[in-house]
Structure formats: C-alpha cells, structure tokens
Write a protein that holds these residues in place. Structure first.
Motif, mmCIF file in Angstrom:
data_model
loop_
_atom_site.group_PDB
_atom_site.id
_atom_site.type_symbol
_atom_site.label_atom_id
_atom_site.label_comp_id
_atom_site.label_asym_id
_atom_site.label_seq_id
_atom_site.Cartn_x
_atom_site.Cartn_y
_atom_site.Cartn_z
ATOM 1 N N GLN A 184 -10.011 -11.895 79.592
ATOM 2 C CA GLN A 184 -10.991 -11.578 80.630
ATOM 3 C C GLN A 184 -11.482 -12.824 81.356
ATOM 4 N N ARG A 187 -7.955 -14.198 84.073
ATOM 5 C CA ARG A 187 -7.383 -12.933 84.535
ATOM 6 C C ARG A 187 -6.008 -13.062 85.180
ATOM 7 N N GLY A 264 -2.547 -10.708 83.532
ATOM 8 C CA GLY A 264 -3.748 -10.278 82.834
ATOM 9 C C GLY A 264 -3.536 -9.158 81.842
#
Length: 405
Positions: A184, A187, A264
């Motif tokens: 996260q 990404r 990602g």
C-alpha cells in the motif's frame, strides 16, 4: 477495507501527456505524445519507455528476484550445534535466515515463499521439541505475544515444526498483512509472486504430527488470503482465463494481464505435488474461484505456473515453458551450497533460463561464507525478460531500485 484501484498509467500518458510509472516520472509536451503503439520502448518517444512497457508488456514478460523460505529466522547456535552433531549436512542446509518481509521487499524481493501448517483449532504447534529434545514450558519457545498467536486458530508459518520453527511472522495472516502494508505504501511495484507450500509431511521425534491438507483445509487457506487482500489486489486464475475454455489456453494465447494492470498486485501459487494440487483443484477444470495458481504439468487444463527449481538440469524446459507463455519460478541457490563455495553457475543459469521469478537465500551476502549474492547486473529490481522482452526494452527496467538519500 479495500483500497482504491491503481491509477491508469496509460490513460495519464495518452490523455494528459504526463507519465507516472515504475517509480519514474516524465512530462510530455502536448505536441509530442507518447507513441504507445511503437514496436519497442526506444521508439515510444522521450520519457515514454515506462508507459510503453506498462501497455505493451505482460506479467510473464518480466524477470524478478526474491527469497526462498522468506519468513525464516536463524536457528539459535546451541540448537544448531546439537542438530549438527547428529546431521552435519542437514544442519548446514538450515544455516541461513532472512530479514523481515518489509525489508526484503525494500531490497527488491518480488517473489516470497511461505510454508504453512494447518491449525484450525489453534495451539497445535505451540510446543515444538527443538533440536535439544527438551521442553520449553507452558509458553513454548515464544515471547508472550507470539505465544498468543500460536494459540489462536489459523495457519502457522514454519519451515520444520520440530527443529527449524522460528519465523518472522508465525501466523499466516500476519505475514500477509505485513506484505500488504508494504504494498500500500509502494503502489507502483511490479507484481509480487507469493509461493505457498502446504506442509503436512512427517516430523521428527517428539514433534506433533502436522494435520493433513484436504479440500476443507485448502478452502480455509484461500479464505485467509482473501481476508487480507481485496479482489482488486489479486491476480487469480479467473483473471487470466477470462472467456477462454481453459486456463492453459488463455496463457498460451497471451492472457496474462499487462504490466500496468499488474502493478501493486499479488499472484499466489500453490507450490506442491500432484496429490495436493489435486485436492486443491477438486472438481474444477481451471481453478475456477480459487485464489491460487498451481504447480503442475504444462499440458494440464489449468497449467499457468510451474516450479522448476534446477535451472542447470531443467534450463531447456524452463526456456520452452517461458517462451510458450507460462510463468516459472526457479532457484539460484539451495542448501547454502553456492554461498559456501562462492559458486555463481546456478545463479547465471537461472538468469539465462528466462524464469520470471528467481528465488535465493542471498539478497545480501553472508560473509561467514563468501561474497555470493543474487542481484541483476544493472541492479534493477525487475527487468525485462531475457527470452521474451529484452530487445524491446533496451536497458530500461520494469521497476528500478529506489534511491534513498
């Protein structure tokens, strides 16, 4: 909570004449748009290589490095010495360890491997005998927070339940949460392959027998994966198969998502024998609804991924599979042998084979043995595949190493 989908790099390049991709940024003047239909990255236009690769290359056009038994902590010296007294070669093969998962990812690891043990009631593996054949008391050999995790239901992550049982993250979901947290915050990373070994073989004297994997266990394993990663964070068999009759047909026809669509995201693969793969497959023809791809035969209806761990003996087969469209993982070293002899032959064979994901125990050298390590010659994190895409990319990486001040 599900995170928002990744921004479309292609749309940004075409509509806004801007580029943010693969950690590199470039601006395009309005009168010089990226030529994303060009035959190679060099002809796409100034500062357009990353956008060209995101559109025109696919997941199986990359080559990346990562770690074998990524969770593994070192065996304490006293226990390793006791094991070595009985089995010197076996002890040598276990004498390695890895940094925490997020640090491996920072170093550029894009393939990780987790060995899981089925523990639906919790507490089954809380008291391993260890190399010294002695008890550890009520809490087992764990700090209190880890002991609490071991008591909870859910898959546990260990190499061997009796000797080599210490992990960076004892609970499977904890490992996955660490990986997702890093993702996260990064990404635009290239797709990460997460290999799963379902461990239920015979344990050593004094260790409790692992629970066998069956269809119910594999359903629970998929459920734990999906409890951490949202659907749009995973590349699963259904994603690749699309409207094709079988997963294999889709792969041969070029069905892997583009690099841009894969950034990602995670790809899970069950790295197991035919019996366990059959249990995981069940009555499905092409892994419909499953979270993981499976290791298997190139001719199977659900063939998409292969584990071929010896790039010297299996180099020709790896190359054929890669050229055909399959995703392959191989190993640059094993059992500490290459590091002890500073032997690069297997590493170089792995690079040349075209295997998309290459595992090692030496992202950094272990100077007790030698300066052996596994990194690409130009220090890319992810490069274009030497058998599928290198000429079209020139010297440009799919993911470059981050620069730290």
């Amino acid at each position: 909570m599900k995170r928002a989908g990744l921004p479309s790099v292609l749309s940004a390049a075409v509509l806004a004449c801007g580029l943010i991709a693969a950690g590199a940024a470039g601006a395009q003047a309005a009168d010089a748009p990226c030529k994303l239909d060009a035959p190679d990255a060099a002809q796409a236009g100034p500062d357009c290589a990353a956008a060209w690769m995101d559109r025109n290359l696919h997941l199986n056009d990359l080559q990346a490095i990562g770690t074998h038994n990524s969770y593994k902590l070192a065996i304490p010296a006293e226990e390793l010495a006791a094991h070595r007294a009985r089995d010197a070669a076996g002890a040598d093969s276990l004498d390695y360890a890895h940094e925490p998962l997020h640090q491996q990812l920072e170093l550029g690891a894009r393939v990780l491997e987790l060995d899981v043990y089925y523990d639906p009631k919790g507490g089954r593996y809380a008291h391993p005998p260890g190399a010294l054949r002695r008890g550890y008391g009520e809490a087992g050999p764990w700090p209190a927070p880890v002991a609490a995790q071991m008591a909870q239901p859910g898959f546990k992550v260990m190499h061997l339940a009796d000797i080599d049982f210490r992990s960076q993250c004892m609970a499977f979901v904890q490992c996955l949460r660490q990986i997702r947290a890093w993702s996260q915050n990064h990404r635009e990373h290239a797709p990460i392959l997460i290999l799963i070994n379902a461990k239920d073989g015979k344990s050593g004297p004094g260790a409790i027998a692992p629970l066998a994997f069956d269809g119910k266990a594999f359903d629970a394993l998929d459920a734990e994966i999906r409890s951490v990663f949202a659907a749009d964070e995973l590349i699963v068999p259904d994603t690749v198969r699309g409207q094709a009759k079988t997963l294999r047909e889709a792969v041969i026809a070029g069905g892997w998502p583009s690099i841009g669509q894969s950034r990602g995201k995670m790809v899970f693969a069950l790295d197991e024998d035919a019996r366990k793969v059959g249990l995981y497959r069940g009555a499905r023809r092409s892994l419909e609804g499953r979270a993981m791809f499976v290791n298997g035969d190139e001719n199977a209806a659900d063939a998409a991924y292969l584990t071929l761990n010896d790039p010297i003996a299996q180099g020709e087969r790896i190359a054929r599979a890669v050229k055909a469209g399959f995703l392959v993982r191989t190993r640059a070293d094993a059992d500490t042998v290459e590091a002890r002899h500073n032997d690069s032959r297997r590493r170089e064979a792995a690079f040349a084979s075209g295997a998309q994901y290459i595992s090692t125990d030496y992202l950094k050298p272990d100077l007790r043995f030698s300066r052996y390590r596994v990194t690409f010659p130009r220090s890319e994190v992810v490069r274009c595949n030497p058998l599928r895409a290198m000429e079209r990319c020139g010297q440009r990486p799919i993911e470059a190493a981050e620069k730290h001040d």
